[in-house]
Design a protein around this motif. Structure first.
Motif, PDB file in Angstrom:
ATOM      1  N   LYS A  74       0.812  -1.206   0.000  1.00  0.00           N
ATOM      2  CA  LYS A  74       0.000   0.000   0.000  1.00  0.00           C
ATOM      3  C   LYS A  74       0.849   1.261   0.000  1.00  0.00           C
ATOM      4  CE  LYS A  74      -4.411  -1.100   1.897  1.00  0.00           C
ATOM      5  NZ  LYS A  74      -5.324  -0.664   2.956  1.00  0.00           N
ATOM      6  N   GLN A  75       2.175   1.089  -0.235  1.00  0.00           N
ATOM      7  CA  GLN A  75       3.064   2.233  -0.096  1.00  0.00           C
ATOM      8  C   GLN A  75       2.715   3.354  -1.074  1.00  0.00           C
ATOM      9  OE1 GLN A  75       4.648   1.815   2.710  1.00  0.00           O
ATOM     10  NE2 GLN A  75       4.827   4.025   2.452  1.00  0.00           N
ATOM     11  N   ALA A  76       2.339   2.976  -2.303  1.00  0.00           N
ATOM     12  CA  ALA A  76       2.007   3.998  -3.299  1.00  0.00           C
ATOM     13  C   ALA A  76       0.802   4.807  -2.838  1.00  0.00           C
ATOM     14  CB  ALA A  76       1.728   3.347  -4.649  1.00  0.00           C
ATOM     15  N   SER A  77      -0.215   4.128  -2.317  1.00  0.00           N
ATOM     16  CA  SER A  77      -1.388   4.839  -1.816  1.00  0.00           C
ATOM     17  C   SER A  77      -1.015   5.721  -0.641  1.00  0.00           C
ATOM     18  CB  SER A  77      -2.461   3.850  -1.360  1.00  0.00           C
ATOM     19  OG  SER A  77      -2.736   2.927  -2.372  1.00  0.00           O
ATOM     20  N   ALA A  78      -0.177   5.208   0.242  1.00  0.00           N
ATOM     21  CA  ALA A  78       0.221   5.997   1.408  1.00  0.00           C
ATOM     22  C   ALA A  78       0.959   7.257   0.975  1.00  0.00           C
ATOM     23  CB  ALA A  78       1.085   5.159   2.339  1.00  0.00           C
ATOM     24  N   ASP A  79       1.783   7.140  -0.066  1.00  0.00           N
ATOM     25  CA  ASP A  79       2.480   8.322  -0.568  1.00  0.00           C
ATOM     26  C   ASP A  79       1.497   9.374  -1.056  1.00  0.00           C
ATOM     27  OD1 ASP A  79       4.882   7.193   0.010  1.00  0.00           O
ATOM     28  OD2 ASP A  79       5.347   6.591  -2.048  1.00  0.00           O
TER      29      ASP A  79
END
Lengths: 453, 453
Positions: free
Chosen positions: A99-104
């Motif tokens: 989910k790192q892209a969403s968190a960014d």
């Protein structure tokens, strides 16, 4: 700038997650109240929105602009509050690397909040789209007819987790005299609630009718379905999100919808292209911001220039971290490219992946674009006049470009000012959707006793 | 001119009525074939329509106009065939006096067919709405941006029994480069089939791509529901009919819809009205053609002039066969008026019935219109400048008029040319919907290597 994200997570949430929810009262204060049923909650919200609508429509530009400037100040003054709420949303994400892209996208910084405030001031400085009547004409019977710009009314905006959409939507709607009903992704609900509260409280204090900025403060999927059926009190739905959101909207909406759908955009490099220009455009279209809907997802290269052009470009793409997936002919020229699966063509990667195909001629490129493109943004790089004109004429997309990057399909880049997104609808607004596209028209007639003969 | 009619009868028909149906083959010949299932039938029809769409979009104005002129001639040449089919539809009506109004709308005469042909020639003479690009601008980076008119694509038109809608829709769509999928009322199916066949055969012979005029040759309700879900191949639905059709469309459509909904139109006679003008306008708005959506259904009279104005008007309305239903104050002034029930206000009578209310002031009139009007057409009769301006500004409707009959809200009357109807949607097109409103736009960009910084 619109980014897209699949709302699967949002939409799969159920009411069970929320036993009591804070409800915005008509006084604008959040309180713990006995929970309303979903239909009651939505009815209360949209009824209040509708009643704000006619008052908002008749406000002067001055009042709206003063409110917008105050909203920009309030965002700057409350940076700490916003960041604190944003931390809560981020914490809920945890360390899940998937989910790192969403968190960014979700993460706010003081600079990003300052950018939001600048955006609000920019909208305050744009001309008011309402009230203009470009022409009035006189009929043979002496009756004068004109067409004047009026707000659409109440607009429901259903979007994913980027919190700046909350601010952009609220201010564009306010400036264009529309009440907004904002329903953001549940991943960003703490941040969005705080942003909406700051904007709404400031607006109220500046004489904007209460309810003009309405925020759906419940994460349940049922709320979206219910909202989509309020055709009496909501005039338009603008969904911004991935395929599962689009599907929900198409299935449940009884309200008109302007889609902001996926972007499967292509660049076609013609045999008469300036190859240095083509390389610059392709790199920009792919890597300047790969997560946006106007980024290139498919590259088509004419076979005449493929040998000269492709290997060098592929190297630079690889250097930029792009995974290139090619057709069999591409693999012959560039052995380090991965083979493309059939469904890589027409896929919206929204990331550093690119599908490449070598084509025989313009016709094959046009056929490919007609078959796999999503009618969002398509570009040709060529110095041949006839093929440039054919491409402009025959390609069906919200924007068709010669010798320019697909990333330029954007309200600011086109000179239209701030936009609520890039519409992929074939009615009302297609392409960047700015203030003017948030209005409709009414005819006015000034007569002197004319009747129908 | 749009007329409205409840499609209850149409929509209640079921498949059981049709065991085998003639199916239009890709060659355009009607044959008896083993019956396709409803989904198969609709898929076949819309796939063919979609494949005609891109070819039709690129035809020159000359080819389209030649086809239109040939279509006008063909209608005139086939008057006997059309009348014979029309007789069959009329015979199915029988002598049921309740259906006499519908039968009148359905009935064709040589004169009415000649009028259709004149209408087709008029459309041939209108300017082509496609390809225009009112302006092109240059951005600071040298990129040129313009917005060009293109067809919407494939338009489904679902309508009631007046057969002229078949012709109007087909020719307006053809001229604007749109494929039409026509689904008329089952009461008129023989007439509509013949008209569609004449138009389609003639178009084919003139080089228009087959399928450009597609006719849904099945009366089943399921066909409508299936058609409303073809969001891949149909770009827009225009429904023209009564509340039950609108309900079906709202419930089942996954395609954008431009509503052509009911018209509950008012005339407000202000205290400063020229009363002779007000009488002329009221009589025209009510009786010139009561079955149309822009006819007056509610009359509001300021109490200051009610005594002078109303009794004489009511007499003339009675003479014209209008049943007047009044509020208690109206009854005091005009004892021969029937008392209005609460639900007479806001009702679309589409006949010689009028609801009358005496109001205290403009505010009460505005409130009444906001509450009961359908946002179609609203008129004030006044010589007071400030109240005229307030009415124009504050009333929300597709057309707002001062000192003119509501019956003038019409494409021809406004000088826009032929129209497909009067849209009550708040997006894309509001009011008379002519050729320009049957288009959308695409941006075109002429660059010299521009990228996104």
């Amino acid at each position: 700038m619109p980014e897209q994200q699949d709302q699967q997570n949002d939409l799969e949430r159920t009411t069970s997650q929320t036993s009591t929810v804070s409800v915005e009262t008509p006084q604008g204060e959040a309180q713990q109240e006995p929970e309303l049923s979903v239909p009651e909650y939505v009815r209360t919200l949209v009824t209040r929105a509708r009643s704000a609508s006619s008052k908002l429509a008749s406000l002067s530009s001055h009042v709206k602009n003063q409110a917008l400037l105050a909203m920009a100040e309030a965002l700057e003054a409350k940076v700490e509050d916003i960041l604190a709420e944003n931390e809560k949303d981020l914490a809920a994400y945890g360390e899940n690397p998937e989910k790192q892209a969403s968190a960014d996208r979700l993460k706010l910084t003081p600079e990003r909040i300052a950018e939001m405030a600048r955006g609000v001031r920019a909208v305050a400085n744009l001309p008011d789209p309402l009230g203009s009547m470009p022409k009035m004409w006189t009929r043979p019977n002496g009756m004068q007819v004109g067409r004047v710009r009026v707000p659409i009314g109440v607009i429901g905006i259903i979007y994913e987790s980027r919190p700046n959409v909350t601010v952009d939507s609220a201010v564009l709607c306010l400036k264009s005299g529309n009440v907004c009903v904002l329903r953001g992704g549940s991943d960003a609900i703490q941040t969005n609630r705080m942003l909406a509260k700051i904007l709404s409280d400031t607006a109220d204090a500046q004489g904007i009718p209460p309810g003009a900025i309405s925020f759906v403060d419940r994460p349940d999927r049922e709320v979206v379905e219910e909202l989509l059926k309020q055709d009496r009190d909501v005039d338009l739905i603008i969904p911004r999100g991935g395929p599962s959101l689009m599907k929900t909207v198409a299935e449940h909406a009884t309200i008109p919808v302007l889609k902001h759908d996926e972007g499967v955009c292509h660049v076609y490099v013609d045999q008469d292209a300036d190859l240095a220009m083509a390389e610059t455009i392709c790199l920009n279209a792919k890597v300047q911001r790969p997560s946006t809907c106007n980024a290139m997802e498919g590259l088509l290269v004419n076979q005449v220039v493929a040998r000269t052009f492709l290997p060098a470009l592929v190297n630079k793409l690889h250097e930029a971290g792009v995974e290139v997936r090619g057709c069999p002919k591409t693999l012959q020229l560039c052995p380090d490219v991965k083979p493309a699966a059939e469904d890589d063509f027409g896929k919206e990667f929204l990331s550093r992946i690119l599908a490449v195909r070598i084509v025989k001629h313009l016709d094959e490129a046009l056929d490919h674009i007609a078959k796999y493109g999503s009618r969002h943004t398509e570009a040709i790089v060529t110095n041949d006049y006839a093929r440039a004109m054919r491409f402009l004429r025959e390609v069906d997309a919200s924007a068709v470009m010669v010798n320019a990057s697909t990333r330029l399909n954007d309200g600011y880049q086109f000179g239209l000012g701030a936009e609520i997104g890039i519409s992929t609808s074939r009615i009302h607004a297609r392409g960047p959707m700015g203030l003017e596209e948030l209005t409709c028209s009414k005819f006015i007639v000034m007569g002197s006793g004319q009747i129908r003969e």
